[in-house]
Design a protein around this motif. Sequence first.
Motif, PDB file in Angstrom:
ATOM      1  N   ASP A   1       0.933  -1.143   0.030  1.00 22.28           N
ATOM      2  CA  ASP A   1       0.195  -0.003  -0.060  1.00 22.28           C
ATOM      3  C   ASP A   1       0.909   1.265  -0.043  1.00 22.28           C
ATOM      4  O   ASP A   1       1.747   1.435   0.945  1.00 22.28           O
ATOM      5  CB  ASP A   1      -0.924  -0.172   1.139  1.00 22.28           C
ATOM      6  CG  ASP A   1      -2.030  -1.258   1.368  1.00 22.28           C
ATOM      7  OD1 ASP A   1      -2.298  -1.533   0.313  1.00 22.28           O
ATOM      8  OD2 ASP A   1      -2.437  -1.286   2.498  1.00 22.28           O
ATOM      9  N   THR A   2       0.427   2.091  -0.875  1.00 23.63           N
ATOM     10  CA  THR A   2       1.247   3.486  -0.935  1.00 23.63           C
ATOM     11  C   THR A   2       1.148   4.102   0.533  1.00 23.63           C
ATOM     12  O   THR A   2       0.179   4.126   1.058  1.00 23.63           O
ATOM     13  CB  THR A   2       0.564   4.331  -1.870  1.00 23.63           C
ATOM     14  OG1 THR A   2       0.867   3.585  -3.156  1.00 23.63           O
ATOM     15  CG2 THR A   2       1.527   5.665  -2.095  1.00 23.63           C
ATOM     16  N   GLY A   3       2.503   4.390   0.854  1.00 22.72           N
ATOM     17  CA  GLY A   3       2.433   5.214   2.394  1.00 22.72           C
ATOM     18  C   GLY A   3       2.756   4.059   3.462  1.00 22.72           C
ATOM     19  O   GLY A   3       2.665   4.485   4.491  1.00 22.72           O
TER      20      GLY A   3
ATOM     21  N   THR B   1       7.943   3.970   0.218  1.00 23.38           N
ATOM     22  CA  THR B   1       7.274   3.502  -0.882  1.00 23.38           C
ATOM     23  C   THR B   1       7.217   4.289  -2.290  1.00 23.38           C
ATOM     24  O   THR B   1       7.434   5.699  -2.117  1.00 23.38           O
ATOM     25  CB  THR B   1       5.771   3.345  -0.673  1.00 23.38           C
ATOM     26  OG1 THR B   1       5.332   4.685  -0.381  1.00 23.38           O
ATOM     27  CG2 THR B   1       5.439   2.398   0.344  1.00 23.38           C
ATOM     28  N   SER B   2       7.234   3.813  -3.254  1.00 25.90           N
ATOM     29  CA  SER B   2       7.405   4.473  -4.638  1.00 25.90           C
ATOM     30  C   SER B   2       5.947   5.336  -4.903  1.00 25.90           C
ATOM     31  O   SER B   2       5.175   5.024  -4.636  1.00 25.90           O
ATOM     32  CB  SER B   2       7.672   3.537  -5.870  1.00 25.90           C
ATOM     33  OG  SER B   2       6.566   2.734  -6.321  1.00 25.90           O
ATOM     34  N   LYS B   3       6.205   5.932  -6.002  1.00 25.72           N
ATOM     35  CA  LYS B   3       4.968   6.655  -6.565  1.00 25.72           C
ATOM     36  C   LYS B   3       4.151   5.196  -6.988  1.00 25.72           C
ATOM     37  O   LYS B   3       4.578   4.320  -7.411  1.00 25.72           O
ATOM     38  CB  LYS B   3       5.219   7.650  -8.116  1.00 25.72           C
ATOM     39  CG  LYS B   3       5.998   6.632  -9.100  1.00 25.72           C
ATOM     40  CD  LYS B   3       5.808   7.760 -10.303  1.00 25.72           C
ATOM     41  CE  LYS B   3       4.724   7.935 -10.849  1.00 25.72           C
ATOM     42  NZ  LYS B   3       4.854   9.135 -12.164  1.00 25.72           N
ATOM     43  N   PRO B   4       2.607   5.458  -6.669  1.00 25.70           N
ATOM     44  CA  PRO B   4       1.958   4.205  -7.228  1.00 25.70           C
ATOM     45  C   PRO B   4       2.073   3.883  -8.569  1.00 25.70           C
ATOM     46  O   PRO B   4       1.986   4.899  -9.434  1.00 25.70           O
ATOM     47  CB  PRO B   4       0.482   4.796  -6.607  1.00 25.70           C
ATOM     48  CG  PRO B   4       0.621   6.324  -6.648  1.00 25.70           C
ATOM     49  CD  PRO B   4       1.992   6.585  -6.393  1.00 25.70           C
TER      50      PRO B   4
ATOM     51  N   GLU C   1     -11.957   1.580   4.469  1.00 25.82           N
ATOM     52  CA  GLU C   1     -11.338   1.948   3.191  1.00 25.82           C
ATOM     53  C   GLU C   1     -11.573   0.760   2.170  1.00 25.82           C
ATOM     54  O   GLU C   1     -11.277  -0.388   2.687  1.00 25.82           O
ATOM     55  CB  GLU C   1      -9.933   2.454   3.204  1.00 25.82           C
ATOM     56  CG  GLU C   1      -9.706   3.519   3.978  1.00 25.82           C
ATOM     57  CD  GLU C   1     -10.427   4.665   3.520  1.00 25.82           C
ATOM     58  OE1 GLU C   1     -10.413   5.023   2.101  1.00 25.82           O
ATOM     59  OE2 GLU C   1     -10.401   5.938   3.969  1.00 25.82           O
ATOM     60  N   PHE C   2     -11.891   0.944   0.868  1.00 23.90           N
ATOM     61  CA  PHE C   2     -11.959  -0.105  -0.146  1.00 23.90           C
ATOM     62  C   PHE C   2     -10.958   0.172  -1.173  1.00 23.90           C
ATOM     63  O   PHE C   2     -10.755  -0.806  -1.929  1.00 23.90           O
ATOM     64  CB  PHE C   2     -13.517  -0.130  -0.483  1.00 23.90           C
ATOM     65  CG  PHE C   2     -14.416  -0.468   0.370  1.00 23.90           C
ATOM     66  CD1 PHE C   2     -14.626  -1.853   1.179  1.00 23.90           C
ATOM     67  CD2 PHE C   2     -15.404   0.553   0.863  1.00 23.90           C
ATOM     68  CE1 PHE C   2     -15.524  -2.007   2.265  1.00 23.90           C
ATOM     69  CE2 PHE C   2     -16.293   0.309   1.996  1.00 23.90           C
ATOM     70  CZ  PHE C   2     -16.459  -0.944   2.370  1.00 23.90           C
ATOM     71  N   ASN C   3     -10.504   1.271  -1.428  1.00 24.54           N
ATOM     72  CA  ASN C   3      -9.865   1.319  -2.524  1.00 24.54           C
ATOM     73  C   ASN C   3      -8.103   1.855  -2.185  1.00 24.54           C
ATOM     74  O   ASN C   3      -8.179   2.426  -1.246  1.00 24.54           O
ATOM     75  CB  ASN C   3     -10.227   2.736  -3.564  1.00 24.54           C
ATOM     76  CG  ASN C   3     -11.692   2.367  -3.762  1.00 24.54           C
ATOM     77  OD1 ASN C   3     -11.968   1.207  -4.196  1.00 24.54           O
ATOM     78  ND2 ASN C   3     -12.395   3.450  -4.088  1.00 24.54           N
ATOM     79  N   TYR C   4      -7.175   0.949  -2.947  1.00 20.98           N
ATOM     80  CA  TYR C   4      -5.662   1.185  -2.448  1.00 20.98           C
ATOM     81  C   TYR C   4      -4.993   1.516  -3.589  1.00 20.98           C
ATOM     82  O   TYR C   4      -5.260   0.685  -4.602  1.00 20.98           O
ATOM     83  CB  TYR C   4      -5.561   0.000  -1.730  1.00 20.98           C
ATOM     84  CG  TYR C   4      -6.413  -0.175  -0.525  1.00 20.98           C
ATOM     85  CD1 TYR C   4      -5.840   0.113   0.849  1.00 20.98           C
ATOM     86  CD2 TYR C   4      -7.333  -1.072  -0.384  1.00 20.98           C
ATOM     87  CE1 TYR C   4      -6.578   0.090   2.000  1.00 20.98           C
ATOM     88  CE2 TYR C   4      -8.313  -1.202   0.447  1.00 20.98           C
ATOM     89  CZ  TYR C   4      -7.595  -0.550   1.931  1.00 20.98           C
ATOM     90  OH  TYR C   4      -8.327  -0.732   3.083  1.00 20.98           O
ATOM     91  N   SER C   5      -3.913   2.279  -3.476  1.00 26.98           N
ATOM     92  CA  SER C   5      -2.828   2.631  -4.617  1.00 26.98           C
ATOM     93  C   SER C   5      -1.744   1.749  -4.007  1.00 26.98           C
ATOM     94  O   SER C   5      -1.443   1.536  -2.940  1.00 26.98           O
ATOM     95  CB  SER C   5      -2.559   4.007  -4.527  1.00 26.98           C
ATOM     96  OG  SER C   5      -3.547   4.960  -5.154  1.00 26.98           O
ATOM     97  N   GLN C   6      -1.087   1.206  -5.155  1.00 21.58           N
ATOM     98  CA  GLN C   6       0.060   0.125  -4.654  1.00 21.58           C
ATOM     99  C   GLN C   6       1.388   0.653  -5.422  1.00 21.58           C
ATOM    100  O   GLN C   6       1.488   1.045  -6.455  1.00 21.58           O
ATOM    101  CB  GLN C   6      -0.653  -1.066  -5.708  1.00 21.58           C
ATOM    102  CG  GLN C   6      -1.723  -1.726  -5.197  1.00 21.58           C
ATOM    103  CD  GLN C   6      -1.779  -1.936  -3.507  1.00 21.58           C
ATOM    104  OE1 GLN C   6      -1.024  -2.925  -3.085  1.00 21.58           O
ATOM    105  NE2 GLN C   6      -2.497  -1.255  -2.941  1.00 21.58           N
ATOM    106  N   SER C   7       2.310   0.348  -4.705  1.00 21.07           N
ATOM    107  CA  SER C   7       3.688   0.884  -4.768  1.00 21.07           C
ATOM    108  C   SER C   7       4.628  -0.297  -4.682  1.00 21.07           C
ATOM    109  O   SER C   7       4.502  -1.336  -4.086  1.00 21.07           O
ATOM    110  CB  SER C   7       3.883   2.018  -3.835  1.00 21.07           C
ATOM    111  OG  SER C   7       3.139   2.962  -3.963  1.00 21.07           O
TER     112      SER C   7
END
Length: 294
Positions: free
Chosen positions: A109-111, A117-120, A247-253
Motif C-alpha cells: 500500500d502506498t505510504g 514506497t514508490s509513486k503508485p 477503506e475499499f480502494n488502495y494505491s499500490q507501490s
Amino acid sequence: MLKVTRKKWTGLCISAPAMLVAVLFAGTSSAQQVAGEIPASPDTLRICASANENPYTSKDGSGFENKVAQIIAKAMDRKAVFVYTEKPAIYLVRDFLDKNQCDVVMGLDTGDERVLTSKPYYRTGYVFVTRTDRNIHIKDWEDGQLEKLVSIAISVGSPAELILKAIGKYETNMNYMYSLINFKSPRNQYVRLDPSRMVNEVIQGKADAAIAYGAEVGRYVKASSVPLTMEFVPEDRVADGQGKTIEFNYSQSMAVRKSDGEILKQIDAAIAKEQSQITKVLEDEGIPLLPIES
C-alpha cells in the motif's frame, strides 16, 4: 493484534519454517536465488517474492507482479533477480527486505509506514463478483439486494469482513465464510483464502457473491467460462464499529528500505517511463483499475 490492510496482514504472526527456492535460470533476463546468496549490486534488482502467491507472484514467473518487476528492472538497466520464499507475502518486509535479502518488495500500500514506497503504479479496490445471470448490482450498502444474498465469499480479516459486520450480515454469513478456510482460527496467524476459490464458489453457485480485492480476482473472473460481473463496491463511507472509516480502494507501490532513497528515485523514474507498459500488463490480467491518485 494484527493490522488489516487491503490484501495483507502485517504484525505478529506465528512462525513457520521458511523453504527457499533455489533455481538459477542461466541465459534469461531474470534469475531465482536463495536469500542471502546475491549481494546488493548496481547491476541487479533483487526482488523478494512469495513463490506461491498467485495471481501476484509465482516462482514460474506467471504472476503479474513478476512481470511488472521485470519491466522496472529493465528500465533501471538492471537484471531482475527474484528471491523466492515459500512464506506468504506478508512476511517479505520483516523477514527479507529488512534483513537486506532483497532490494524491493512489490505491491505494498502506498505510504506503508514500515518502508519507503514508490509513486503508485496502479490503484484498484474491492469488487463484487457475481454471476451475470443473477443480475445483481449493489448501489449502496443499504441496497435491498444485499438482504437476498445468503452466502458471500470473503477473506477473513479483510475490509470485506469489516463491512459485513458494519451492515449486520456477518453473523448470518460467518459459518459459510469460515468453511472456506476449513474453520481454521485466524487469531495471530495468517490464513489465506485462494482468490480463485472465491471466484469458483460464485461460478458454481455456492456463493451468491464474492467481495474481494480487484487485483486478486481479476485473472479468474476474466478466465471464467461462465459470464461473471465484476463491479466496484459502493464508495459510500461506512464506519467499522470503532469510529474508523472502512477503506475499499488502495494505491499500490514498490517498497524499499528507509535507507534506500537513491534506489527509490530510480524506481520512480522507471515507473514514470514505463507506466503505459505496466498498465497494459494489469489490463491484460483483468484487473479493474481506478485513476492513480498523486
